[in-house]
Design an enzyme around this catalytic site. Sequence first.
Site, PDB file in Angstrom:
ATOM      1  N   VAL A   1      -1.720  19.234  -9.752  1.00 17.37           N
ATOM      2  CA  VAL A   1      -1.091  20.508  -9.368  1.00 17.37           C
ATOM      3  C   VAL A   1      -0.107  20.280  -8.222  1.00 17.37           C
ATOM      4  O   VAL A   1       1.051  20.729  -8.273  1.00 17.37           O
ATOM      5  CB  VAL A   1      -2.169  21.550  -8.969  1.00 17.37           C
ATOM      6  CG1 VAL A   1      -1.536  22.783  -8.342  1.00 17.37           C
ATOM      7  CG2 VAL A   1      -2.996  21.938 -10.189  1.00 17.37           C
TER       8      VAL A   1
ATOM      9  N   GLY B   1      -8.566  19.620  -3.790  1.00 10.68           N
ATOM     10  CA  GLY B   1      -9.852  20.095  -4.275  1.00 10.68           C
ATOM     11  C   GLY B   1     -10.220  19.401  -5.552  1.00 10.68           C
ATOM     12  O   GLY B   1      -9.621  18.399  -5.938  1.00 10.68           O
TER      13      GLY B   1
ATOM     14  N   GLN C   1     -11.037  22.112 -12.253  1.00 13.27           N
ATOM     15  CA  GLN C   1     -12.000  22.760 -13.135  1.00 13.27           C
ATOM     16  C   GLN C   1     -12.356  21.839 -14.310  1.00 13.27           C
ATOM     17  O   GLN C   1     -11.469  21.234 -14.909  1.00 13.27           O
ATOM     18  CB  GLN C   1     -11.338  24.023 -13.673  1.00 13.27           C
ATOM     19  CG  GLN C   1     -12.266  25.056 -14.197  1.00 13.27           C
ATOM     20  CD  GLN C   1     -11.485  26.334 -14.522  1.00 13.27           C
ATOM     21  OE1 GLN C   1     -10.250  26.343 -14.538  1.00 13.27           O
ATOM     22  NE2 GLN C   1     -12.189  27.389 -14.782  1.00 13.27           N
TER      23      GLN C   1
ATOM     24  N   SER D   1     -12.413  20.622   5.993  1.00 12.99           N
ATOM     25  CA  SER D   1     -11.819  19.380   6.517  1.00 12.99           C
ATOM     26  C   SER D   1     -10.292  19.456   6.592  1.00 12.99           C
ATOM     27  O   SER D   1      -9.658  18.543   7.127  1.00 12.99           O
ATOM     28  CB  SER D   1     -12.238  18.191   5.639  1.00 12.99           C
ATOM     29  OG  SER D   1     -11.549  18.231   4.398  1.00 12.99           O
TER      30      SER D   1
ATOM     31  N   THR E   1      -5.761  26.099  -4.716  1.00 14.93           N
ATOM     32  CA  THR E   1      -7.083  25.586  -5.101  1.00 14.93           C
ATOM     33  C   THR E   1      -7.991  26.713  -5.614  1.00 14.93           C
ATOM     34  O   THR E   1      -8.040  27.792  -5.016  1.00 14.93           O
ATOM     35  CB  THR E   1      -7.738  24.906  -3.872  1.00 14.93           C
ATOM     36  OG1 THR E   1      -6.834  23.933  -3.374  1.00 14.93           O
ATOM     37  CG2 THR E   1      -9.059  24.266  -4.241  1.00 14.93           C
TER      38      THR E   1
ATOM     39  N   PRO F   1     -11.724  28.517  -6.690  1.00 13.40           N
ATOM     40  CA  PRO F   1     -11.270  29.839  -7.129  1.00 13.40           C
ATOM     41  C   PRO F   1     -10.308  30.426  -6.085  1.00 13.40           C
ATOM     42  O   PRO F   1     -10.705  30.684  -4.954  1.00 13.40           O
ATOM     43  CB  PRO F   1     -12.559  30.657  -7.221  1.00 13.40           C
ATOM     44  CG  PRO F   1     -13.518  29.958  -6.313  1.00 13.40           C
ATOM     45  CD  PRO F   1     -13.121  28.520  -6.246  1.00 13.40           C
TER      46      PRO F   1
ATOM     47  N   SER G   1      -1.901  31.761  -4.757  1.00 14.61           N
ATOM     48  CA  SER G   1      -1.073  31.919  -5.969  1.00 14.61           C
ATOM     49  C   SER G   1      -1.596  33.070  -6.830  1.00 14.61           C
ATOM     50  O   SER G   1      -0.847  33.618  -7.653  1.00 14.61           O
ATOM     51  CB  SER G   1      -1.032  30.625  -6.772  1.00 14.61           C
ATOM     52  OG  SER G   1      -2.332  30.181  -7.077  1.00 14.61           O
TER      53      SER G   1
ATOM     54  N   THR H   1       0.333  36.271 -14.668  1.00 10.51           N
ATOM     55  CA  THR H   1       1.405  37.235 -14.916  1.00 10.51           C
ATOM     56  C   THR H   1       2.540  36.581 -15.699  1.00 10.51           C
ATOM     57  O   THR H   1       3.103  37.184 -16.623  1.00 10.51           O
ATOM     58  CB  THR H   1       1.894  37.819 -13.570  1.00 10.51           C
ATOM     59  OG1 THR H   1       0.833  38.605 -13.021  1.00 10.51           O
ATOM     60  CG2 THR H   1       3.127  38.687 -13.739  1.00 10.51           C
TER      61      THR H   1
ATOM     62  N   HIS I   1      -8.050  35.793 -10.093  1.00 10.21           N
ATOM     63  CA  HIS I   1      -7.470  34.787 -10.992  1.00 10.21           C
ATOM     64  C   HIS I   1      -8.673  34.163 -11.692  1.00 10.21           C
ATOM     65  O   HIS I   1      -9.243  33.188 -11.219  1.00 10.21           O
ATOM     66  CB  HIS I   1      -6.691  33.742 -10.183  1.00 10.21           C
ATOM     67  CG  HIS I   1      -6.287  32.536 -10.982  1.00 10.21           C
ATOM     68  ND1 HIS I   1      -5.479  32.601 -12.090  1.00 10.21           N
ATOM     69  CD2 HIS I   1      -6.603  31.227 -10.843  1.00 10.21           C
ATOM     70  CE1 HIS I   1      -5.314  31.385 -12.594  1.00 10.21           C
ATOM     71  NE2 HIS I   1      -5.997  30.536 -11.865  1.00 10.21           N
TER      72      HIS I   1
HETATM   73  P1  NAD Z   1      -6.646  16.746  -8.871  1.00  6.16           P
HETATM   74  O1  NAD Z   1      -8.026  16.217  -8.881  1.00  6.16           O
HETATM   75  O2  NAD Z   1      -5.611  16.123  -9.748  1.00  6.16           O
HETATM   76  O3  NAD Z   1      -6.074  16.684  -7.381  1.00  6.16           O
HETATM   77  C1  NAD Z   1      -6.807  17.059  -6.260  1.00  6.16           C
HETATM   78  C2  NAD Z   1      -6.252  16.277  -5.072  1.00  6.16           C
HETATM   79  O4  NAD Z   1      -6.911  16.751  -3.906  1.00  6.16           O
HETATM   80  C3  NAD Z   1      -6.518  14.761  -5.185  1.00  6.16           C
HETATM   81  O5  NAD Z   1      -5.311  14.048  -4.973  1.00  6.16           O
HETATM   82  C4  NAD Z   1      -7.536  14.505  -4.083  1.00  6.16           C
HETATM   83  O6  NAD Z   1      -7.430  13.235  -3.507  1.00  6.16           O
HETATM   84  C5  NAD Z   1      -7.166  15.618  -3.089  1.00  6.16           C
HETATM   85  N1  NAD Z   1      -8.239  15.927  -2.144  1.00  6.16           N
HETATM   86  C6  NAD Z   1      -9.567  16.055  -2.403  1.00  6.16           C
HETATM   87  N2  NAD Z   1     -10.230  16.308  -1.280  1.00  6.16           N
HETATM   88  C7  NAD Z   1      -9.318  16.331  -0.275  1.00  6.16           C
HETATM   89  C8  NAD Z   1      -9.389  16.537   1.129  1.00  6.16           C
HETATM   90  N3  NAD Z   1     -10.567  16.771   1.735  1.00  6.16           N
HETATM   91  N4  NAD Z   1      -8.261  16.492   1.835  1.00  6.16           N
HETATM   92  C9  NAD Z   1      -7.067  16.247   1.237  1.00  6.16           C
HETATM   93  N5  NAD Z   1      -6.937  16.042  -0.082  1.00  6.16           N
HETATM   94  C10 NAD Z   1      -8.041  16.078  -0.824  1.00  6.16           C
HETATM   95  O7  NAD Z   1      -6.769  18.309  -9.171  1.00  6.16           O
HETATM   96  P2  NAD Z   1      -5.620  19.271  -9.673  1.00  6.16           P
HETATM   97  O8  NAD Z   1      -5.597  19.297 -11.160  1.00  6.16           O
HETATM   98  O9  NAD Z   1      -4.368  18.949  -8.935  1.00  6.16           O
HETATM   99  O10 NAD Z   1      -6.177  20.687  -9.202  1.00  6.16           O
HETATM  100  C11 NAD Z   1      -6.195  21.033  -7.833  1.00  6.16           C
HETATM  101  C12 NAD Z   1      -6.744  22.441  -7.642  1.00  6.16           C
HETATM  102  O11 NAD Z   1      -5.837  23.389  -8.181  1.00  6.16           O
HETATM  103  C13 NAD Z   1      -8.074  22.695  -8.356  1.00  6.16           C
HETATM  104  O12 NAD Z   1      -8.910  23.481  -7.513  1.00  6.16           O
HETATM  105  C14 NAD Z   1      -7.671  23.474  -9.584  1.00  6.16           C
HETATM  106  O13 NAD Z   1      -8.732  24.260 -10.098  1.00  6.16           O
HETATM  107  C15 NAD Z   1      -6.571  24.307  -8.989  1.00  6.16           C
HETATM  108  N6  NAD Z   1      -5.677  24.979  -9.940  1.00  6.16           N
HETATM  109  C16 NAD Z   1      -5.271  26.223  -9.593  1.00  6.16           C
HETATM  110  C17 NAD Z   1      -4.451  26.954 -10.453  1.00  6.16           C
HETATM  111  C18 NAD Z   1      -4.032  28.360 -10.046  1.00  6.16           C
HETATM  112  O14 NAD Z   1      -3.459  29.107 -10.854  1.00  6.16           O
HETATM  113  N7  NAD Z   1      -4.288  28.765  -8.830  1.00  6.16           N
HETATM  114  C19 NAD Z   1      -4.028  26.382 -11.660  1.00  6.16           C
HETATM  115  C20 NAD Z   1      -4.436  25.091 -11.971  1.00  6.16           C
HETATM  116  C21 NAD Z   1      -5.278  24.402 -11.105  1.00  6.16           C
END
Ligand code: NAD
Length: 330
Positions: A16, A82, A85, A104, A122, A124, A146, A152, A178
């Site tokens: 993301v 984070g 999912q 953190s 991130t 939820p 977001s 939407t 969301h």
């Molecule tokens: P991902 O696993 O590819 O990336 C997560 C990143 O966070 C990794 O690079 C990891 O090293 C980093 N990270 C973990 N702990 C950390 C910390 N303490 N400090 C700094 N960095 C840290 O995951 P992703 O696919 O990129 O998804 C990220 C988040 O976005 C998830 O929670 C996912 O559910 C959410 N997401 C939200 C939406 C939305 O509409 N809001 C849509 C898609 C995904």
Amino acid sequence: MRIDKRKVALVGCGMVGMSYAYSLLNQNACDELVLIDVNEKKAMGEAMDLNHGLAFAGLNMEIYAGEYRDCRDADLVVICAGVAQKPGETRLDLLKRNAAVFRSIIEPVTSSGFNGIFLVATNPVDVMTRITCALSGFNPRRVLGSGTALDTARLRYLLGQYLRVDPKNVHAYVMGEHGDSEFVPWSQAMVATQPILKICGERESENRISGEGVGGGTVSGICRETLQEIAEQVKGAAYQIIDAKQATYYGIGMALTRITRAVLGDENSVLTVSAMLRGEYGQREVFAGVPCVINGNGVRRVLELNLTEEELEMFSSSCRTLQESFEGVL
Ligand code: NAD
């Protein structure tokens, strides 16, 4: 907010975060981008990779892997860190794991002297945005998520496809969480200046869309059941994409870029972000996806739509879900 150098600090360089970064670069949406991740090597590699695209970008941009102290003069800190999912996992299941991650992150960001706007992706996302607000002690108007911006966009895309109208001319929102309790207030949905419910069979003969740009297509066949199917497709989209390719990232990356542009460009654009409700829709303290006017100060105003009683009840129910999730986390 400075307008000379638009600086974004991105925390979380996963799928993301990097889709967002790539979209920022392609849209020239900021001038300086610092990448922060617990995996420092990954952040460094991502910065290198993006920098190698600079020769092909529209404008120059300073991109580097950094540390929390680099947030001090950022206009925006965008959090995508984070755990993603997993198939079958609800967004609310992620809450406990991601709350620990945020503890953190927020403290070192605020300790840097950061005085800009937080934008959270991130999941939820509504609860994580509220947690960010609580941990940072920032004015709630400077903390946004977001929210239902992506939902939407999905709704407008599907309605546009169905009606054969450019999604940009479809004005409809997904509101609330969301996630599973989100809903579409159809009473507020419009195609250009026509209410969708009117198009939906009530004044069939008067609501035939014709003319250039819409292919002369008729919308007379649309009905409430179809609208409901579209709402369900929007709600299930993330699950469907995760089932097919493990994660969703391009759409959210572009949604985050759209919000970033609204903030850095001081646009006063209406976007469905997750914002704290302070009496709007009869809700207090809870963060939920609502149409808001977004500018350089964050959320300038939460728009209070004229919802029907049934829609208001759906919104209240969604807010109850979010309230219950938040309680006991901190
Ligand atoms: P991902 O696993 O590819 O990336 C997560 C990143 O966070 C990794 O690079 C990891 O090293 C980093 N990270 C973990 N702990 C950390 C910390 N303490 N400090 C700094 N960095 C840290 O995951 P992703 O696919 O990129 O998804 C990220 C988040 O976005 C998830 O929670 C996912 O559910 C959410 N997401 C939200 C939406 C939305 O509409 N809001 C849509 C898609 C995904």
